[in-house]
Design a protein around this motif. Structure first.
Motif, PDB file in Angstrom:
ATOM      1  N   ALA A 181       2.189   9.042  -6.193  1.00 55.34           N
ATOM      2  CA  ALA A 181       2.577  10.422  -5.885  1.00 55.34           C
ATOM      3  C   ALA A 181       3.790  10.837  -6.714  1.00 55.34           C
ATOM      4  CB  ALA A 181       2.873  10.565  -4.393  1.00 55.34           C
ATOM      5  N   TRP A 182       4.758   9.950  -6.861  1.00 55.27           N
ATOM      6  CA  TRP A 182       5.968  10.241  -7.639  1.00 55.27           C
ATOM      7  C   TRP A 182       5.607  10.497  -9.104  1.00 55.27           C
ATOM      8  CZ3 TRP A 182       8.773   8.000 -11.643  1.00 55.27           C
ATOM      9  CH2 TRP A 182      10.110   8.413 -11.778  1.00 55.27           C
ATOM     10  N   LEU A 183       4.762   9.637  -9.666  1.00 55.87           N
ATOM     11  CA  LEU A 183       4.345   9.813 -11.059  1.00 55.87           C
ATOM     12  C   LEU A 183       3.511  11.083 -11.233  1.00 55.87           C
ATOM     13  CD1 LEU A 183       3.402   6.148 -12.044  1.00 55.87           C
ATOM     14  CD2 LEU A 183       5.285   7.525 -12.987  1.00 55.87           C
ATOM     15  N   SER A 184       2.685  11.407 -10.256  1.00 64.48           N
ATOM     16  CA  SER A 184       1.857  12.617 -10.336  1.00 64.48           C
ATOM     17  C   SER A 184       2.694  13.877 -10.386  1.00 64.48           C
ATOM     18  CB  SER A 184       0.914  12.693  -9.128  1.00 64.48           C
ATOM     19  OG  SER A 184      -0.010  11.646  -9.160  1.00 64.48           O
TER      20      SER A 184
ATOM     21  N   LEU B  55       0.820  -1.217   0.000  1.00 59.70           N
ATOM     22  CA  LEU B  55       0.000   0.000   0.000  1.00 59.70           C
ATOM     23  C   LEU B  55       0.850   1.261   0.000  1.00 59.70           C
ATOM     24  CD1 LEU B  55      -2.777  -1.056   2.523  1.00 59.70           C
ATOM     25  CD2 LEU B  55      -3.089  -0.578   0.087  1.00 59.70           C
ATOM     26  N   ILE B  56       1.852   1.297   0.869  1.00 56.54           N
ATOM     27  CA  ILE B  56       2.714   2.476   0.953  1.00 56.54           C
ATOM     28  C   ILE B  56       3.536   2.623  -0.322  1.00 56.54           C
ATOM     29  CG2 ILE B  56       4.687   3.477   2.181  1.00 56.54           C
ATOM     30  CD1 ILE B  56       3.440   2.262   4.773  1.00 56.54           C
ATOM     31  N   GLY B  57       4.015   1.513  -0.861  1.00 57.75           N
ATOM     32  CA  GLY B  57       4.780   1.554  -2.106  1.00 57.75           C
ATOM     33  C   GLY B  57       3.946   2.060  -3.275  1.00 57.75           C
ATOM     34  N   LEU B  58       2.720   1.562  -3.399  1.00 57.54           N
ATOM     35  CA  LEU B  58       1.849   2.034  -4.476  1.00 57.54           C
ATOM     36  C   LEU B  58       1.514   3.514  -4.323  1.00 57.54           C
ATOM     37  CD1 LEU B  58      -0.597  -0.997  -4.830  1.00 57.54           C
ATOM     38  CD2 LEU B  58       1.161  -0.258  -6.464  1.00 57.54           C
ATOM     39  N   GLN B  59       1.259   3.944  -3.088  1.00 55.98           N
ATOM     40  CA  GLN B  59       0.970   5.360  -2.853  1.00 55.98           C
ATOM     41  C   GLN B  59       2.173   6.214  -3.217  1.00 55.98           C
ATOM     42  OE1 GLN B  59       1.915   7.962  -0.775  1.00 55.98           O
ATOM     43  NE2 GLN B  59       0.141   9.231  -1.150  1.00 55.98           N
ATOM     44  N   TYR B  60       3.370   5.749  -2.884  1.00 57.45           N
ATOM     45  CA  TYR B  60       4.602   6.472  -3.212  1.00 57.45           C
ATOM     46  C   TYR B  60       4.764   6.574  -4.734  1.00 57.45           C
ATOM     47  CZ  TYR B  60       9.486   7.866  -3.217  1.00 57.45           C
ATOM     48  OH  TYR B  60      10.650   8.557  -3.432  1.00 57.45           O
ATOM     49  N   ILE B  61       4.538   5.470  -5.431  1.00 57.93           N
ATOM     50  CA  ILE B  61       4.686   5.463  -6.890  1.00 57.93           C
ATOM     51  C   ILE B  61       3.672   6.408  -7.542  1.00 57.93           C
ATOM     52  CG2 ILE B  61       4.353   4.020  -8.958  1.00 57.93           C
ATOM     53  CD1 ILE B  61       5.563   1.686  -7.258  1.00 57.93           C
TER      54      ILE B  61
END
Length: 171
Positions: A82-85, A74-80
């Motif tokens: 946010a990073w892509l955004s 979950l944290i990894g997907l949220q990070y990815i």
């Protein structure tokens, strides 16, 4: 029904302590953005993390390792996301919404109210919550990307910067 065993209580205490400490560590590593409520996606991740923690604590069929893997996912997907955004405006537009102007300079914007399913009384309630008794004292009301309603008083209004990113479609 009221008590199973001391072993079950011990499991909840041990797994609870370890999963909570792990979650705090993961959140510190991932940064402040992980628990922000900037948009709907961020809110979903926050709720999912809480739900995952509860499942780890109370479901004997979920091991600590499985729970920590779920936290990491979950944290990894949220990070990815946010990073892509931050790096791709097209991806950001796909994931995030824009703030919408609900009231501006004495007029409700009915198309925006309808689109966002917000009632005029809810705008009035938001103004009252900020200690404003009349919309005569309000320059604008904005529905933010996180669902909060911001009320901008006339005295604190700066026309060039305050509303620069808000949809200003009047009906």
């Amino acid at each position: 029904m009221f008590f199973s065993s001391w072993q079950d209580i011990g499991r909840v205490l041990l797994i609870g302590l370890l999963s909570y400490a792990s979650l705090v560590l993961f959140l510190r590593i991932s940064g402040k953005r992980t628990l922000s409520k900037m948009n709907a996606f961020d809110l979903v991740v926050t709720v999912a993390l809480g739900s995952t923690l509860a499942t780890i604590l109370l479901n004997k069929k979920v091991s600590l390792a499985e729970g920590l893997t779920a936290f990491t996912l979950l944290i990894g997907l949220q990070y990815i996301v946010a990073w892509l955004s931050v790096r791709s405006s097209k991806f950001s537009e796909l994931i995030k919404s824009n703030p919408d102007l609900l009231y501006y300079q004495g007029s409700f914007i009915s198309s925006s109210l309808r689109k966002n399913r917000v009632l005029e009384v809810e705008v009035l309630q938001a103004a009252r919550a900020q200690g404003i008794s009349s919309l005569k004292d309000v320059e604008a009301v904005v529905l933010e990307t996180d669902g909060n309603i911001s009320v901008i008083k006339k005295s604190s209004f700066s026309s060039s910067s305050t509303l620069s990113n808000v949809s200003q479609k009047k009906s």
